[in-house]
Design a protein around this motif. Structure first.
Motif, mmCIF file in Angstrom:
data_model
loop_
_atom_site.group_PDB
_atom_site.id
_atom_site.type_symbol
_atom_site.label_atom_id
_atom_site.label_comp_id
_atom_site.label_asym_id
_atom_site.label_seq_id
_atom_site.Cartn_x
_atom_site.Cartn_y
_atom_site.Cartn_z
ATOM 1 N N GLN A 157 14.207 -7.769 73.895
ATOM 2 C CA GLN A 157 15.113 -7.779 72.748
ATOM 3 C C GLN A 157 16.458 -7.173 73.132
ATOM 4 O O GLN A 157 17.086 -6.472 72.357
ATOM 5 N N THR A 158 16.881 -7.453 74.347
ATOM 6 C CA THR A 158 18.132 -6.873 74.815
ATOM 7 C C THR A 158 19.128 -7.952 75.226
ATOM 8 O O THR A 158 18.762 -9.103 75.461
ATOM 9 N N ILE A 159 20.395 -7.544 75.296
ATOM 10 C CA ILE A 159 21.491 -8.438 75.636
ATOM 11 C C ILE A 159 22.198 -7.865 76.858
ATOM 12 O O ILE A 159 22.509 -6.671 76.893
ATOM 13 N N PRO A 160 22.481 -8.695 77.884
ATOM 14 C CA PRO A 160 23.183 -8.190 79.069
ATOM 15 C C PRO A 160 24.679 -8.028 78.819
ATOM 16 O O PRO A 160 25.335 -8.928 78.297
ATOM 17 N N ILE A 161 25.187 -6.858 79.189
ATOM 18 C CA ILE A 161 26.603 -6.552 79.037
ATOM 19 C C ILE A 161 27.150 -6.083 80.380
ATOM 20 O O ILE A 161 26.617 -5.143 80.990
ATOM 21 N N VAL A 162 28.201 -6.726 80.848
ATOM 22 C CA VAL A 162 28.836 -6.359 82.117
ATOM 23 C C VAL A 162 29.783 -5.180 81.885
ATOM 24 O O VAL A 162 30.596 -5.194 80.958
ATOM 25 N N VAL A 163 29.652 -4.152 82.726
ATOM 26 C CA VAL A 163 30.517 -2.975 82.627
ATOM 27 C C VAL A 163 31.290 -2.805 83.930
ATOM 28 O O VAL A 163 30.911 -3.333 84.974
ATOM 29 N N ARG A 164 32.373 -2.061 83.855
ATOM 30 C CA ARG A 164 33.163 -1.745 85.044
ATOM 31 C C ARG A 164 32.855 -0.312 85.451
ATOM 32 O O ARG A 164 33.262 0.637 84.789
ATOM 33 N N TYR A 165 32.136 -0.198 86.550
ATOM 34 C CA TYR A 165 31.654 1.099 87.015
ATOM 35 C C TYR A 165 32.465 1.534 88.239
ATOM 36 O O TYR A 165 32.403 0.913 89.295
ATOM 37 N N TYR A 166 33.260 2.581 88.064
ATOM 38 C CA TYR A 166 34.126 3.125 89.108
ATOM 39 C C TYR A 166 35.186 2.123 89.563
ATOM 40 O O TYR A 166 35.017 0.915 89.462
ATOM 41 N N LEU A 215 33.036 -5.705 72.500
ATOM 42 C CA LEU A 215 32.401 -6.769 73.270
ATOM 43 C C LEU A 215 33.187 -8.061 73.157
ATOM 44 O O LEU A 215 33.802 -8.348 72.133
ATOM 45 N N THR A 216 33.122 -8.833 74.213
ATOM 46 C CA THR A 216 33.591 -10.209 74.169
ATOM 47 C C THR A 216 32.630 -11.056 74.988
ATOM 48 O O THR A 216 32.174 -10.625 76.067
ATOM 49 N N GLU A 217 32.291 -12.232 74.473
ATOM 50 C CA GLU A 217 31.350 -13.101 75.181
ATOM 51 C C GLU A 217 32.108 -13.849 76.275
ATOM 52 O O GLU A 217 33.100 -14.526 76.019
ATOM 53 N N ILE A 218 31.648 -13.728 77.510
ATOM 54 C CA ILE A 218 32.333 -14.347 78.643
ATOM 55 C C ILE A 218 31.553 -15.525 79.213
ATOM 56 O O ILE A 218 32.081 -16.310 79.998
ATOM 57 N N PHE A 219 30.297 -15.647 78.797
ATOM 58 C CA PHE A 219 29.411 -16.712 79.254
ATOM 59 C C PHE A 219 28.292 -16.756 78.232
ATOM 60 O O PHE A 219 27.972 -15.720 77.644
ATOM 61 N N PRO A 220 27.710 -17.917 77.961
ATOM 62 C CA PRO A 220 26.645 -17.958 76.947
ATOM 63 C C PRO A 220 25.565 -16.907 77.191
ATOM 64 O O PRO A 220 24.887 -16.917 78.216
ATOM 65 N N GLY A 221 25.442 -15.965 76.258
ATOM 66 C CA GLY A 221 24.435 -14.912 76.369
ATOM 67 C C GLY A 221 24.839 -13.734 77.225
ATOM 68 O O GLY A 221 24.058 -12.798 77.411
ATOM 69 N N LEU A 222 26.063 -13.731 77.759
ATOM 70 C CA LEU A 222 26.540 -12.635 78.600
ATOM 71 C C LEU A 222 27.845 -12.089 78.017
ATOM 72 O O LEU A 222 28.762 -12.847 77.706
ATOM 73 N N TYR A 223 27.915 -10.756 77.896
ATOM 74 C CA TYR A 223 29.068 -10.123 77.263
ATOM 75 C C TYR A 223 29.753 -9.160 78.231
ATOM 76 O O TYR A 223 29.133 -8.632 79.165
ATOM 77 N N GLU A 224 31.024 -8.927 77.956
ATOM 78 C CA GLU A 224 31.813 -7.955 78.724
ATOM 79 C C GLU A 224 32.094 -6.750 77.839
ATOM 80 O O GLU A 224 32.484 -6.897 76.677
ATOM 81 N N TRP A 225 31.886 -5.545 78.373
ATOM 82 C CA TRP A 225 32.091 -4.310 77.630
ATOM 83 C C TRP A 225 33.557 -3.903 77.693
ATOM 84 O O TRP A 225 34.129 -3.738 78.765
ATOM 85 N N LEU A 226 34.173 -3.748 76.524
ATOM 86 C CA LEU A 226 35.577 -3.364 76.438
ATOM 87 C C LEU A 226 35.751 -1.913 76.018
ATOM 88 O O LEU A 226 36.880 -1.403 75.973
#
Length: 247
Positions: A157-166, A215-226
C-alpha cells in the motif's frame, strides 16, 4: 546519534549502516534510533539494545541485533520498556503486543526455548482474523480468478517517491529523471537505477502531499519529492506522525 527508518532512501540507509558498523568495530560512540526497518536483513551488532514493548517476534528480532556475532566476552543486554506516552497502531500489532505482555507475565520464560513461542502464536492466531478476504472460501468454491485478484503475499500500500539525497547524488537523480522522459531510454532500466533514491510512502498520504505541493508525478505511478529531505531524518512533512513509521 543516527536515525534509520523507511523515511530514508536506500542509498541513505546504506550510508548510515556503513558508518554505524565502522563506529562499532572501532569502539567509537554510536547511538542508533531505528524503527522496525532494523529488524529484517540488517546485520549490525550492538552491545546494548533498548526496544519498546511489541509483538513477541518483533522483540526477538530486535534482540538479534545485540551481540549478534557472539564476539563479546559477556552476554549482550536487551532491555524491553513500555513508553509512558507510547501509542500503538490498532489491529494486529496492538493485539500481538497485548498477547506478548500477557504471555510474559505468566512466568519467567527462557526466551531461547520454543515453548513460549508456541503459546504466544496459539493465543495470537486465536485472537486475530487470519483470512479477512475470505481466500479459503474462494478456493473451496474454485473461484481462482477471484483468489488471484484478492490475494497478495505482501500487502503493498505504498507509493514510490524519488528524493534527492546529498549533493553528489542529486546530479545522478537529475540525469536519470531526464532520461526517464526520453522515449529512446528503457524505462525499466532507469527505474531500477533510481531504486536507491526512492522512499515508499502510504497511499492515504498521497493526496495530502500533492495538496501541500510536495509531490509531482513524473512517470505513471512514480512521484518526485519537492519537500524537504533532511540529512538525518530523511523525508520531512508536517503530516508525518510516529505511527506512520510503524508497519
Amino acid at each position: 546519534t543516527f536515525h534509520l527508518s523507511t523515511l530514508l532512501c536506500g542509498a541513505h540507509r546504506r550510508a548510515i549502516l556503513k558508518e554505524v558498523k565502522y563506529r562499532l568495530q572501532n569502539e567509537k560512540p554510536c547511538h542508533l534510533i531505528a524503527t522496525q526497518v532494523v529488524e529484517a536483513g540488517v546485520d549490525i551488532d550492538f552491545p546494548l539494545v533498548l526496544r519498546a514493548v511489541a509483538p513477541l517476534d518483533r522483540m526477538v528480532q530486535a534482540a538479534g541485533r545485540c551481540n549478534r556475532e557472539g564476539k563479546m566476552p559477556h552476554l549482550g543486554k536487551v532491555l524491553i520498556f513500555q513508553p509512558e506516552d507510547g501509542r500503538l497502531p490498532p489491529g494486529e500489532y496492538q493485539t500481538g503486543t497485548d498477547t506478548a505482555i500477557a504471555v510474559l507475565k505468566q512466568g519467567k520464560w527462557d526466551i531461547d526455548q520454543p515453548e513460549i513461542f508456541k503459546q504466544y502464536f496459539t493465543l495470537l492466531y486465536g485472537a486475530v482474523k487470519l483470512d479477512a478476504k475470505g481466500i479459503q472460501d474462494l478456493r473451496t468454491g474454485f473461484d481462482y480468478p477471484e483468489v488471484s485478484s484478492q490475494f497478495s503475499l505482501i500487502d503493498n500500500q505504498t507509493i514510490p517517491i524519488v528524493v534527492r539525497y546529498y549533493e553528489q547524488e542529486e546530479r545522478i537523480v537529475n540525469e536519470l529523471l531526464v532520461q526517464l522522459q526520453q522515449p529512446w531510454y528503457n524505462p525499466k532500466k532507469i527505474l531500477r537505477l533510481l531504486q536507491p533514491y526512492i522512499v515508499n510512502v502510504r497511499h492515504p498520504a498521497l493526496k495530502q502531499y500533492c495538496q501541500e505541493g510536495m509531490l509531482t508525478e513524473i512517470f505513471p505511478g512514480l512521484y518526485e519529492w519537492l519537500g524537504q529531505y533532511d540529512n538525518l531524518l530523511g523525508l520531512q512533512s508536517k503530516m508525518l506522525e510516529p505511527e506512520d513509521l510503524i508497519i
